[in-house]
Design a protein around this motif. Structure first.
Motif, PDB file in Angstrom:
ATOM      1  N   VAL A 199      19.986  43.806  79.870  1.00  0.00           N
ATOM      2  CA  VAL A 199      21.227  44.513  80.201  1.00  0.00           C
ATOM      3  C   VAL A 199      22.409  43.554  80.232  1.00  0.00           C
ATOM      4  CG1 VAL A 199      22.405  45.940  81.930  1.00  0.00           C
ATOM      5  CG2 VAL A 199      19.968  46.280  81.472  1.00  0.00           C
ATOM      6  N   TRP A 246      19.314  47.854  86.740  1.00  0.00           N
ATOM      7  CA  TRP A 246      18.166  47.351  85.971  1.00  0.00           C
ATOM      8  C   TRP A 246      17.278  46.480  86.860  1.00  0.00           C
ATOM      9  CZ3 TRP A 246      14.993  47.512  82.040  1.00  0.00           C
ATOM     10  CH2 TRP A 246      14.334  46.373  81.600  1.00  0.00           C
ATOM     11  N   ALA A 304      17.015  39.490  83.540  1.00  0.00           N
ATOM     12  CA  ALA A 304      18.262  40.265  83.540  1.00  0.00           C
ATOM     13  C   ALA A 304      18.849  40.440  82.151  1.00  0.00           C
ATOM     14  CB  ALA A 304      19.293  39.576  84.442  1.00  0.00           C
ATOM     15  N   HIS A 307      23.826  47.898  94.970  1.00  0.00           N
ATOM     16  CA  HIS A 307      23.989  47.633  93.535  1.00  0.00           C
ATOM     17  C   HIS A 307      25.466  47.532  93.146  1.00  0.00           C
ATOM     18  CE1 HIS A 307      24.072  51.989  94.134  1.00  0.00           C
ATOM     19  NE2 HIS A 307      24.764  52.092  93.016  1.00  0.00           N
ATOM     20  N   ALA A 343      15.245  48.580  89.231  1.00  0.00           N
ATOM     21  CA  ALA A 343      14.075  49.161  88.570  1.00  0.00           C
ATOM     22  C   ALA A 343      12.967  48.124  88.424  1.00  0.00           C
ATOM     23  CB  ALA A 343      14.474  49.723  87.205  1.00  0.00           C
ATOM     24  N   LEU A 344      13.333  46.898  88.039  1.00  0.00           N
ATOM     25  CA  LEU A 344      12.329  45.842  87.917  1.00  0.00           C
ATOM     26  C   LEU A 344      11.692  45.522  89.265  1.00  0.00           C
ATOM     27  CD1 LEU A 344      13.943  43.221  85.485  1.00  0.00           C
ATOM     28  CD2 LEU A 344      12.203  44.937  84.975  1.00  0.00           C
ATOM     29  N   PRO A 398      25.464  48.211  86.251  1.00  0.00           N
ATOM     30  CA  PRO A 398      24.327  48.423  85.337  1.00  0.00           C
ATOM     31  C   PRO A 398      23.266  47.331  85.442  1.00  0.00           C
ATOM     32  CG  PRO A 398      26.328  47.897  84.111  1.00  0.00           C
ATOM     33  CD  PRO A 398      26.743  48.142  85.506  1.00  0.00           C
ATOM     34  N   VAL A 399      23.702  46.081  85.598  1.00  0.00           N
ATOM     35  CA  VAL A 399      22.708  44.997  85.700  1.00  0.00           C
ATOM     36  C   VAL A 399      21.904  45.151  86.989  1.00  0.00           C
ATOM     37  CG1 VAL A 399      22.356  42.508  85.808  1.00  0.00           C
ATOM     38  CG2 VAL A 399      24.144  43.442  84.341  1.00  0.00           C
ATOM     39  N   ARG A 400      22.565  45.483  88.079  1.00  0.00           N
ATOM     40  CA  ARG A 400      21.854  45.638  89.356  1.00  0.00           C
ATOM     41  C   ARG A 400      20.922  46.857  89.332  1.00  0.00           C
ATOM     42  NH1 ARG A 400      23.369  41.866  92.718  1.00  0.00           N
ATOM     43  NH2 ARG A 400      25.539  41.177  92.987  1.00  0.00           N
TER      44      ARG A 400
END
Length: 499
Positions: free
Chosen positions: A99, A112, A96, A61, A115-116, A108-110
């Motif tokens: 975020v 998220w 995406a 990430h 989690a997806l 932070p985007v990775r």
């Protein structure tokens, strides 16, 4: 005179029995923890959570953005707007966006996206717990998720803003919901799941959705019990709804649907008969994009698993030939073949990620075969466990090598971008040349000038890049070179216009 016995005396043995039962522990129903552990979905949930946690341990990430990720994210984030070419669709951008709207930072985007991806791995296989009838279906479904998530290419893209993994999730869910809709007396919920799954695939990659919908449509026609009108409506409506934004954009940005399809075909090298399967085999363990695919085959001995897939699937179908699970495994195999066909026989280049949707579907019959084998005896069970362990270790090692190489490349791009700024090239600016790339240009905060033939870069805030001993064309005569060393790779050379 008759005297009745005292009730106490008559019931003394009963009281003793009651006292004895009172001393025994009270047996209650299974507690919440035991009910959760015994739920059919528990093994699948464990696999999904395990691989979600492994991504955090690996630290993927923290990788800087890749080329395609920048294109997708630039549509909703603070990144400079990149060219959104004809083949691309915006579904992965929307995933995406919650975020990416707030920050363009990778971590932070990775997180998220991780989690997806974790939730998607669980949810896409969940319908198959109701589809399969074989003993140990919980292990079969969890095993399929394990086989998919164990692939190095899946783990590499687990936290990425890239479409292929989510196409895989949608394809697995769609096939499962179709089978549920064919069996359920009231298929409204299953048909809704089918339509939503196909809509998601079409919103992310319309071309893949077309192949998937075609495979499901052929299966609907071929199997009489599946010919329910509601299923056909779900397939058509879901695919059309998901593709609608792409079609609308074709008219607003590309001059019409046919013009966009023609442009997409040109960018992708035009679909035509080719030996794409050989390219995919050569690129099995990297590079991430093999175009043109002139690389040598890497780790031949480690590629045996890929060659074994057709035999494993055929064995699974043979074992299931007299069971209720033949139809589900045959549908998964047919849908996988449809999704892989374009990349194996029509596309003249390769990328390991292209086949992720096919792997996700083929994992189901392969897991069925492994589960059946493990039930034969303790010796066979040990052999299956050993084979799975070897599979996971091999793919982990490939992932480590590939991730380290990509991390080094992207770190070099970031360093070169900072060097461009240090030499006085500041936004707004442009970066071009054979050594330039979209991530490198964005690291400098500049626009990327494509490598296709273009007029020479002009102006003060421009930089021309080459790699190694490469030199600019005659149009850039007199430009000053500045070398940026990159450990383990060819140096970047930044060429600036004469003062």
């Amino acid at each position: 005179m008759h005297v009745r016995p005292e009730p106490q005396a008559a019931t003394a043995p009963g009281r003793a029995a009651e006292a004895e039962r009172a001393d025994r522990p009270v047996r209650r129903g299974p507690g919440p923890a035991r009910r959760v552990a015994g739920h059919p979905a528990a093994p699948l949930g464990v696999v999904a959570l395990l691989f979600g946690a492994l991504q955090l341990v690996m630290g993927l990430h923290r990788l800087p953005w890749g080329w395609d990720e920048i294109v997708y994210l630039s549509q909703v984030s603070a990144l400079p707007d990149a060219d959104f070419s004809a083949p691309r669709a915006r579904g992965i951008t929307w995933l995406a966006a919650p975020v990416a709207w707030l920050t363009a930072e990778p971590v932070p985007v990775r997180l998220w996206m991780t989690a997806l991806a974790t939730a998607g791995l669980f949810l896409c296989y969940l319908p198959w717990l109701r589809v399969l009838r074989a003993p140990g279906r919980s292990l079969i479904v969890a095993g399929a998720a394990l086989l998919l998530a164990g692939l190095w290419v899946v783990r590499f893209y687990f936290a990425a803003v890239m479409p292929n993994l989510y196409v895989a999730y949608g394809a697995v869910a769609a096939t499962g919901f179709l089978l549920l809709a064919a069996r359920t007396p009231r298929p409204r919920g299953a048909c809704a799941g089918l339509a939503l799954s196909l809509a998601a695939v079409a919103a992310i990659r319309p071309g893949d959705a077309l192949w998937l919908a075609a495979a499901l449509g052929i299966a609907w026609l071929a199997v009489r019990p599946w010919r329910r009108p509601a299923i056909a409506v779900a397939v058509v409506a879901g695919s059309a709804a998901g593709a609608a934004p792409w079609v609308i954009e074709a008219y607003t940005r590309f001059g019409g649907l046919l013009a966009r399809i023609e442009g997409a075909s040109e960018i992708q090298g035009r679909l035509r008969p080719t030996v794409g399967f050989w390219y995919e085999f050569k690129a099995l363990h990297g590079p991430l994009l093999c175009r043109p695919c002139t690389v040598d085959l890497k780790y031949p001995i480690l590629s045996v698993w890929w060659l074994a897939i057709p035999f494993a699937v055929a064995g699974a179908l043979w074992l299931a030939r007299r069971t209720a699970d033949l139809g589900p495994h045959a549908l998964a195999t047919g849908a996988a073949a449809a999704l892989a066909a374009q990349y194996l026989f029509l596309v003249g280049y390769a990328a390991p990620r292209f086949l992720i949707p096919a792997y996700a579907l083929l994992a189901l019959p392969v897991a069925y075969l492994l589960t059946w084998t493990a039930r034969r005896s303790i010796a066979w069970r040990a052999a299956v466990v050993a084979a799975l362990a070897l599979f996971l270790v091999v793919h982990h090692l490939v992932l480590v090598v590939r991730a380290n190489g990509i991390a080094q490349l992207r770190a070099g791009e970031l360093a070169t971008g900072r060097a461009i700024n240090a030499l006085g090239v500041r936004p707004p600016c442009r970066v071009g040349g054979p050594g330039a790339s979209l991530p490198l240009a964005y690291a400098a905060g500049c626009r990327y000038a494509t490598r296709r033939p273009t007029p020479p870069l002009r102006g003060d805030d421009v930089a021309y890049l080459t790699r190694g001993r490469g030199r600019p064309t005659a149009d850039y005569a007199g430009w000053r070179p500045h070398r940026v060393p990159v450990p383990g790779r060819a140096d970047w050379v930044i060429w600036l216009p004469p003062r």
